[in-house]
Design a protein around this motif. Structure first.
Motif, PDB file in Angstrom:
ATOM      1  N   ASP A   1       0.992  -1.098  -0.080  1.00 22.69           N
ATOM      2  CA  ASP A   1      -0.085   0.053  -0.038  1.00 22.69           C
ATOM      3  C   ASP A   1       0.889   1.033  -0.021  1.00 22.69           C
ATOM      4  O   ASP A   1       2.130   1.122  -0.194  1.00 22.69           O
ATOM      5  CB  ASP A   1      -0.868   0.025   1.082  1.00 22.69           C
ATOM      6  CG  ASP A   1      -0.267  -0.288   2.579  1.00 22.69           C
ATOM      7  OD1 ASP A   1       0.861   0.303   2.757  1.00 22.69           O
ATOM      8  OD2 ASP A   1      -0.549  -1.084   3.341  1.00 22.69           O
ATOM      9  N   ALA A   2       0.254   2.375   0.086  1.00 18.88           N
ATOM     10  CA  ALA A   2       1.098   3.590   0.082  1.00 18.88           C
ATOM     11  C   ALA A   2       2.174   3.857   1.341  1.00 18.88           C
ATOM     12  O   ALA A   2       3.169   4.623   0.998  1.00 18.88           O
ATOM     13  CB  ALA A   2       0.068   4.870  -0.072  1.00 18.88           C
ATOM     14  N   LEU A   3       1.746   3.279   2.298  1.00 18.05           N
ATOM     15  CA  LEU A   3       2.488   3.314   3.505  1.00 18.05           C
ATOM     16  C   LEU A   3       3.772   2.184   3.754  1.00 18.05           C
ATOM     17  O   LEU A   3       4.506   2.587   4.439  1.00 18.05           O
ATOM     18  CB  LEU A   3       1.563   3.427   4.731  1.00 18.05           C
ATOM     19  CG  LEU A   3       0.590   4.673   4.808  1.00 18.05           C
ATOM     20  CD1 LEU A   3      -0.279   4.672   6.056  1.00 18.05           C
ATOM     21  CD2 LEU A   3       1.323   6.011   4.624  1.00 18.05           C
ATOM     22  N   SER A   4       3.523   0.979   3.072  1.00 15.95           N
ATOM     23  CA  SER A   4       4.390   0.065   3.470  1.00 15.95           C
ATOM     24  C   SER A   4       4.755  -0.472   2.064  1.00 15.95           C
ATOM     25  O   SER A   4       4.024  -0.719   1.178  1.00 15.95           O
ATOM     26  CB  SER A   4       3.908  -0.878   4.295  1.00 15.95           C
ATOM     27  OG  SER A   4       2.531  -1.418   3.932  1.00 15.95           O
ATOM     28  N   LYS A   5       6.018  -1.101   2.321  1.00 16.91           N
ATOM     29  CA  LYS A   5       6.710  -1.823   1.133  1.00 16.91           C
ATOM     30  C   LYS A   5       6.440  -3.400   1.356  1.00 16.91           C
ATOM     31  O   LYS A   5       6.449  -3.965   2.511  1.00 16.91           O
ATOM     32  CB  LYS A   5       8.042  -1.564   0.821  1.00 16.91           C
ATOM     33  CG  LYS A   5       8.210  -0.168   0.441  1.00 16.91           C
ATOM     34  CD  LYS A   5       9.680   0.189   0.139  1.00 16.91           C
ATOM     35  CE  LYS A   5       9.871   1.716  -0.623  1.00 16.91           C
ATOM     36  NZ  LYS A   5       9.149   1.875  -1.701  1.00 16.91           N
ATOM     37  N   PRO A   6       6.657  -4.257   0.356  1.00 20.85           N
ATOM     38  CA  PRO A   6       6.508  -5.794   0.506  1.00 20.85           C
ATOM     39  C   PRO A   6       7.561  -6.165   1.476  1.00 20.85           C
ATOM     40  O   PRO A   6       8.763  -5.780   1.383  1.00 20.85           O
ATOM     41  CB  PRO A   6       6.525  -6.167  -0.759  1.00 20.85           C
ATOM     42  CG  PRO A   6       7.234  -5.294  -1.648  1.00 20.85           C
ATOM     43  CD  PRO A   6       6.866  -3.903  -1.049  1.00 20.85           C
TER      44      PRO A   6
ATOM     45  N   SER B   1      10.596  -5.023   3.767  1.00 22.84           N
ATOM     46  CA  SER B   1      10.512  -3.600   2.976  1.00 22.84           C
ATOM     47  C   SER B   1      11.586  -3.693   1.897  1.00 22.84           C
ATOM     48  O   SER B   1      12.265  -2.729   1.677  1.00 22.84           O
ATOM     49  CB  SER B   1      10.920  -2.412   3.861  1.00 22.84           C
ATOM     50  OG  SER B   1       9.981  -2.416   5.063  1.00 22.84           O
ATOM     51  N   SER B   2      11.150  -4.389   1.031  1.00 23.44           N
ATOM     52  CA  SER B   2      11.997  -4.522  -0.341  1.00 23.44           C
ATOM     53  C   SER B   2      11.128  -4.722  -1.657  1.00 23.44           C
ATOM     54  O   SER B   2      10.368  -5.615  -1.653  1.00 23.44           O
ATOM     55  CB  SER B   2      13.180  -5.523  -0.227  1.00 23.44           C
ATOM     56  OG  SER B   2      13.951  -5.689  -1.281  1.00 23.44           O
ATOM     57  N   ILE B   3      11.419  -4.115  -2.601  1.00 22.32           N
ATOM     58  CA  ILE B   3      10.669  -4.217  -3.986  1.00 22.32           C
ATOM     59  C   ILE B   3      11.548  -4.903  -4.852  1.00 22.32           C
ATOM     60  O   ILE B   3      11.201  -5.250  -6.173  1.00 22.32           O
ATOM     61  CB  ILE B   3       9.886  -3.163  -4.641  1.00 22.32           C
ATOM     62  CG1 ILE B   3      11.100  -2.192  -4.821  1.00 22.32           C
ATOM     63  CG2 ILE B   3       9.166  -2.356  -3.468  1.00 22.32           C
ATOM     64  CD1 ILE B   3      10.790  -0.674  -5.360  1.00 22.32           C
TER      65      ILE B   3
ATOM     66  N   ASP C   1      23.176   0.625   7.430  1.00 22.97           N
ATOM     67  CA  ASP C   1      22.323   1.095   8.554  1.00 22.97           C
ATOM     68  C   ASP C   1      21.033   0.837   7.986  1.00 22.97           C
ATOM     69  O   ASP C   1      20.599   1.379   6.871  1.00 22.97           O
ATOM     70  CB  ASP C   1      22.528   2.651   8.728  1.00 22.97           C
ATOM     71  CG  ASP C   1      21.437   2.992   9.724  1.00 22.97           C
ATOM     72  OD1 ASP C   1      21.003   2.269  10.472  1.00 22.97           O
ATOM     73  OD2 ASP C   1      20.985   4.260   9.487  1.00 22.97           O
ATOM     74  N   TRP C   2      20.465  -0.328   8.513  1.00 28.31           N
ATOM     75  CA  TRP C   2      18.979  -0.733   8.134  1.00 28.31           C
ATOM     76  C   TRP C   2      18.022   0.456   8.229  1.00 28.31           C
ATOM     77  O   TRP C   2      18.014   1.150   9.376  1.00 28.31           O
ATOM     78  CB  TRP C   2      18.526  -1.969   8.981  1.00 28.31           C
ATOM     79  CG  TRP C   2      16.983  -2.662   8.551  1.00 28.31           C
ATOM     80  CD1 TRP C   2      16.956  -3.175   7.409  1.00 28.31           C
ATOM     81  CD2 TRP C   2      15.969  -2.150   9.444  1.00 28.31           C
ATOM     82  NE1 TRP C   2      15.486  -3.580   7.519  1.00 28.31           N
ATOM     83  CE2 TRP C   2      15.040  -2.675   8.514  1.00 28.31           C
ATOM     84  CE3 TRP C   2      15.620  -1.165  10.334  1.00 28.31           C
ATOM     85  CZ2 TRP C   2      13.687  -2.883   8.837  1.00 28.31           C
ATOM     86  CZ3 TRP C   2      14.292  -1.087  10.720  1.00 28.31           C
ATOM     87  CH2 TRP C   2      13.264  -1.831   9.964  1.00 28.31           C
ATOM     88  N   ASP C   3      17.081   0.636   7.578  1.00 33.42           N
ATOM     89  CA  ASP C   3      15.810   1.582   7.408  1.00 33.42           C
ATOM     90  C   ASP C   3      14.633   0.705   7.168  1.00 33.42           C
ATOM     91  O   ASP C   3      14.441   0.254   6.199  1.00 33.42           O
ATOM     92  CB  ASP C   3      16.120   2.727   6.618  1.00 33.42           C
ATOM     93  CG  ASP C   3      16.963   4.054   6.915  1.00 33.42           C
ATOM     94  OD1 ASP C   3      17.344   3.916   8.270  1.00 33.42           O
ATOM     95  OD2 ASP C   3      17.807   4.576   6.356  1.00 33.42           O
ATOM     96  N   SER C   4      13.636   1.218   7.741  1.00 36.57           N
ATOM     97  CA  SER C   4      12.300   0.481   7.698  1.00 36.57           C
ATOM     98  C   SER C   4      11.770   0.581   6.078  1.00 36.57           C
ATOM     99  O   SER C   4      11.014  -0.245   5.753  1.00 36.57           O
ATOM    100  CB  SER C   4      11.420   1.031   8.605  1.00 36.57           C
ATOM    101  OG  SER C   4      10.887   2.332   8.667  1.00 36.57           O
ATOM    102  N   ASN C   5      12.152   1.568   5.482  1.00 33.81           N
ATOM    103  CA  ASN C   5      11.486   1.825   4.109  1.00 33.81           C
ATOM    104  C   ASN C   5      12.448   1.157   3.173  1.00 33.81           C
ATOM    105  O   ASN C   5      12.012   1.274   1.932  1.00 33.81           O
ATOM    106  CB  ASN C   5      11.466   3.562   3.840  1.00 33.81           C
ATOM    107  CG  ASN C   5      13.012   4.130   3.708  1.00 33.81           C
ATOM    108  OD1 ASN C   5      13.951   3.242   4.073  1.00 33.81           O
ATOM    109  ND2 ASN C   5      13.057   5.307   3.472  1.00 33.81           N
ATOM    110  N   GLY C   6      13.439   0.278   3.457  1.00 36.26           N
ATOM    111  CA  GLY C   6      14.061  -0.403   2.319  1.00 36.26           C
ATOM    112  C   GLY C   6      15.148   0.209   1.958  1.00 36.26           C
ATOM    113  O   GLY C   6      16.136  -0.433   1.088  1.00 36.26           O
ATOM    114  N   LYS C   7      15.268   1.691   2.222  1.00 39.97           N
ATOM    115  CA  LYS C   7      16.613   2.478   1.594  1.00 39.97           C
ATOM    116  C   LYS C   7      17.687   2.520   2.690  1.00 39.97           C
ATOM    117  O   LYS C   7      17.681   3.645   3.321  1.00 39.97           O
ATOM    118  CB  LYS C   7      15.901   3.819   1.097  1.00 39.97           C
ATOM    119  CG  LYS C   7      14.740   3.817   0.013  1.00 39.97           C
ATOM    120  CD  LYS C   7      14.613   5.093  -0.323  1.00 39.97           C
ATOM    121  CE  LYS C   7      13.492   5.056  -1.469  1.00 39.97           C
ATOM    122  NZ  LYS C   7      12.752   6.495  -1.785  1.00 39.97           N
ATOM    123  N   HIS C   8      18.424   1.585   2.626  1.00 35.56           N
ATOM    124  CA  HIS C   8      19.325   1.269   3.885  1.00 35.56           C
ATOM    125  C   HIS C   8      20.577   2.390   3.295  1.00 35.56           C
ATOM    126  O   HIS C   8      21.007   2.535   2.301  1.00 35.56           O
ATOM    127  CB  HIS C   8      19.917  -0.072   3.938  1.00 35.56           C
ATOM    128  CG  HIS C   8      18.667  -1.181   4.079  1.00 35.56           C
ATOM    129  ND1 HIS C   8      17.575  -0.937   4.899  1.00 35.56           N
ATOM    130  CD2 HIS C   8      18.548  -2.199   3.179  1.00 35.56           C
ATOM    131  CE1 HIS C   8      16.978  -1.898   4.560  1.00 35.56           C
ATOM    132  NE2 HIS C   8      17.384  -2.929   3.563  1.00 35.56           N
TER     133      HIS C   8
END
Length: 530
Positions: A36-41, A66-68, A229-236
């Motif tokens: 959805d708009a707020l979370s990645k798979p 959180s990775s596409i 450094d891990w980030d919840s949006n997948g953009k580490h």
């Protein structure tokens, strides 16, 4: 030797196939749709193999949060037979639950192919097809690599200190990735550690990896290590990197620690007084000799079978050295309900002579009992586990216990059964369940781990996968050899995983002519264990 025993012997690794090759498969995906708009798979790939028209799960990757476009560190190891058409199915699921189950997962698509196609092309990329065979935007790439002769593993443990802080309101959440640099300059992911939250001096868990996977058996092959450094949006956020070789790592085998500067090349150019972005330390390097299933069998390990048998008229047995247990009957003389008794009613001498003795004991018992419910299987798992526990304390690879459960009903003590299996996963023991009839066997499939890692009611996960479920109805028109092969398919790896994981070597070094069967197939009088 009859077909069924020949199939069993082949499945258990007693005869070598001249056309067998072990292959490693690495998996990566691209273009997965956002949940959805707020979370990645949170993607996971499940590998299935087709047998007799049915798809059976072989293994699955880790879940990457959180990775596409995930690159999975889990490597699938499969046997490749040149003379066979081996159909594979790779299923991509978006796992949103903490227990990694598939029931609540979002199916993202699947790709079917043959193992031969992957091996011949070395790298196979295809679109993932959704329900109705419609192609979505996501794709999967599978890369194949033949394993060399070195089956040894290495155990490694890393830590770090004084890593760069990439977060504003907390400390970095670091994880480490190790890549093998191939001859063509490409890099293959070897291992990804867990993430240590809010810590600039993390200590990561030790892990084991084959030398084939780590460096293709070449100790001087370049290894590239990166810290993120891990980030919840997948953009580490990139922290730094360093290069090494396994030859250099081996300096830590004598109890020493070796360390590398973690370098961010951009900082190295821009910052005048830049030294490093922290230090990464190798605290453990240990080579582990991996023994094969045949090593243990030839070395004196005995496979002890116990059969837990429901009294169902269509059940017949095709195994030797069996133990018969009736799970839910009222037995003479007082006809109290029992989930665990010797079929010949002789607790002091529960033995039979061969297949015919097993069948006769079953037939003689049937008229003397009253069938009753419910179906509880935890008691027999616990009983076999008691015997396996005694063997575990010897710290020798002398006996491995297999419980074969033949049942036509559902389990009525599911919580206790899950608890018993989690306990048994720490022991030299496996459980094979054959479902007979047309009942709903979803409980059995859950025990087999088809919906994620099996856990006890308290949440404790199994230490290793020890359960294999086979529905007999899938083999109604197949040969007994096909059934035997499916039933015994996971036994060799389960035996090896247990003993190698415990660091237990075969007791004897034994070599023989393979035209002669080793000890476990030179059977003594079969025992009806309790």
């Amino acid at each position: 030797m009859s077909n069924i025993y020949e199939s069993a012997a082949t499945t258990l690794g007693l005869f070598n196939s001249p056309c067998l090759t072990k292959v490693e498969l690495r998996v990566a995906c691209k273009g997965i749709s956002d949940r959805d708009a707020l979370s990645k798979p949170d993607p996971c790939v499940v590998l299935k193999m087709q047998s007799h028209g049915q798809w059976f799960e072989v293994d699955r990757t880790e879940v990457i949060r959180s990775s596409i476009s995930p690159v999975f560190s889990k490597v699938f190891t499969v046997d490749y037979y040149f003379e066979e058409v081996q159909r594979l199915r790779f299923e991509l699921h978006d796992i949103s639950s903490n227990h990694n189950g598939l029931k609540e997962a979002d199916f993202q698509g699947a790709m079917e192919c043959t193992l031969g196609q992957i091996v011949s092309q070395r790298k196979l990329s295809k679109a993932l097809l959704k329900q109705g065979n419609t192609a979505g935007k996501s794709s999967i790439t599978v890369t194949a690599e033949e394993l060399s002769g070195n089956d040894d593993y290495v155990e490694l443990a890393f830590s770090a200190k004084k890593l760069d802080d990439k977060d504003f309101f907390s400390k970095s959440d670091p994880f480490l990735e190790i890549f093998r640099v191939n001859d063509d300059g490409t890099a293959s992911l070897v291992h990804r550690t867990e993430t240590i939250m809010n810590n600039l001096s993390p200590v990561w868990k030790s892990f084991k990896v084959s030398l084939n996977t780590l460096c293709s058996g070449h100790h001087e092959r370049e290894l590239k290590c990166t810290v993120w450094d891990w980030d919840s949006n997948g953009k580490h956020d990139f922290i730094g990197e360093f290069q090494t070789t396994f030859k250099e790592m081996k300096a830590a085998m004598d109890g020493k620690q070796i360390q590398w500067e973690c370098i961010n090349p951009k900082y190295q150019v821009k910052k005048k007084n830049y030294r490093n972005s922290g230090m990464v330390i190798l605290t453990l390097c240990k080579i582990i000799k991996m023994h094969s299933f045949l090593d243990y069998i030839m070395g004196g390990c005995q496979i002890q079978f116990t059969v837990r048998l429901s009294f169902y008229t269509s059940i017949t047995l095709s195994l030797q050295d069996c133990a018969l247990i009736n799970p839910f009957s009222q037995i003479p003389p007082d006809f109290k309900v029992s989930h665990d008794f010797a079929v010949n009613f002789d607790e002091d001498n529960p033995e039979c002579a061969g297949i015919q003795g097993v069948v006769e004991a079953y037939q003689n018992c049937l008229p003397k009992i009253q069938l009753y419910g419910p179906t509880n299987i935890a008691p027999i798992i616990q009983k076999v586990a008691d015997s396996a526990s005694e063997e575990m304390h010897t710290k020798e690879a002398m006996e491995y216990f297999i419980l074969l459960i033949l049942t036509d009903g559902v389990i009525t003590d599911m919580a206790d059964t899950r608890e018993a299996i989690v306990h048994a996963s720490h022991l030299p023991m496996s459980v094979i369940i054959v479902g007979i009839g047309s009942a709903d066997f979803s409980d059995m499939q859950m025990l087999d781990g088809d919906d994620g890692i099996l856990r006890s009611p308290k949440g404790e996960p199994v230490l290793r996968d020890i359960v294999q479920f086979v529905p007999f109805r899938n083999f109604k028109h197949a040969s007994p050899a096909a059934l035997a092969k499916s039933v015994l398919a996971e036994v060799p790896n389960q035996v090896v995983d247990y003993y190698n994981g415990k660091g237990i070597k075969p007791k004897y070094s034994f070599h023989c002519n393979q035209t002669n069967l080793p000890a476990p197939f030179n059977l003594p009088s079969p025992t009806l264990c309790k």
